[in-house]
Design an enzyme around this catalytic site. Structure first.
Site: not given
Length: 279
Positions: A20, A41, A65, A91, A156, A160
């Site tokens: 998605r 996924d 992952v 991703n 988060y 990143k």
């Protein structure tokens, strides 16, 4: 052996979190360029359904992952189906929001495991496959908050930021090997992850298709860091040279300071449940 041009027809791409959002849009954009695409996924059923929608040159697989065996099995299955992996797009990621001091420890670990450990694993596994072939490209999807951290998403943002550092370090390590490493930093994107977020004055939200277009452009002309939209980088550079108190005042004025701290919780309800593992 002649180096394969990474936008040539039959380029093999593996995309994590590809069922998605940005992952799906990236798969679609690359398929239009003639690539063969494997999407992995955690929701394997959705990955397979999405692959069916995208056509015969796309295949969907289960992927956790955070688990080395699962990630390796995904890359091996993709290679068995389409050939050796030319490009890995890391991703997959989650963004549960809330005050850091109130964030449950298990949720902190989950964010770090998915957003950072998953990219670390994927990068290691991709290097092991690409370096002996003297070619390949690893593209890590970071975020604008990987350069400018905001309240409401401390963990988060930390992951990143780490992805940007990982990209820079591995890019340096791999110089001269034929393996490229890049990171893409989207601003607020119109996906479920970005649901319920307000606009920032002077900046626009972007579509998954715009991020996908940036990924394609990065493959065509590899570089370290790509912002989506490009104007985000100009704002970042400006904020970086200003005294911190001025930059923080500007952030409050344009509404960036609260964009993650005060979301529409109703609009984010379903996404937050899934990101927190509350299926």
């Amino acid at each position: 052996m002649a180096k394969k041009h990474l936008l040539a027809p039959a380029t093999v791409v593996a995309i994590t979190g590809g069922a998605r959002g940005i992952g799906y849009a990236t798969a679609s954009a690359l398929l239009e360029r003639g690539a063969r695409v494997a999407i992995g996924d955690i929701d394997g059923e959705l990955a397979r359904a999405s692959a069916d929608e995208l056509g015969s040159r796309c295949a969907g697989f289960d992927l956790e992952v955070t688990d080395r065996k699962s990630f390796a099995a995904f890359l091996d299955a993709a290679a068995a189906r389409f050939g050796p992996i030319d490009i890995l797009v890391n991703n997959a990621g989650i963004m549960p929001l809330g005050e850091f001091a109130e964030e449950p420890d298990e949720l902190t670990r989950r964010i770090i495991e998915v957003n950072l450990h998953g990219v670390l694993l994927g990068t290691k596994l991709a290097i092991a496959r690409m370096k002996p072939r003297a070619g390949g490209h690893i593209i890590n999807i970071s975020s604008a908050v990987g350069r400018v951290a905001l309240a409401g998403a401390a963990t988060y943002s930390a992951t990143k930021y780490a992805i940007v550092g990982l990209t820079e370090a591995t890019r340096s390590e791999l110089r001269g090997t034929g393996v490229e490493v890049s990171c893409v930093l989207p601003m607020i994107t119109r996906t479920e992850l970005g649901a319920g977020l307000s606009d920032v004055r002077g900046q626009r939200t972007v579509s998954p298709e715009e991020v996908a277009k940036a990924v394609v452009a990065t493959i065509a002309a590899p570089r370290f860091e790509v912002w989506v939209p490009a104007s985000g980088r100009r704002l970042y550079v400006l904020m970086s040279v200003l005294p911190k108190r001025w930059a923080e005042a500007i952030s409050r004025f344009v509404g960036a300071a609260d964009v993650l701290a005060a979301p529409d919780t109703t609009a984010r309800g379903e996404y937050e449940k899934r990101a927190r593992g509350q299926r």
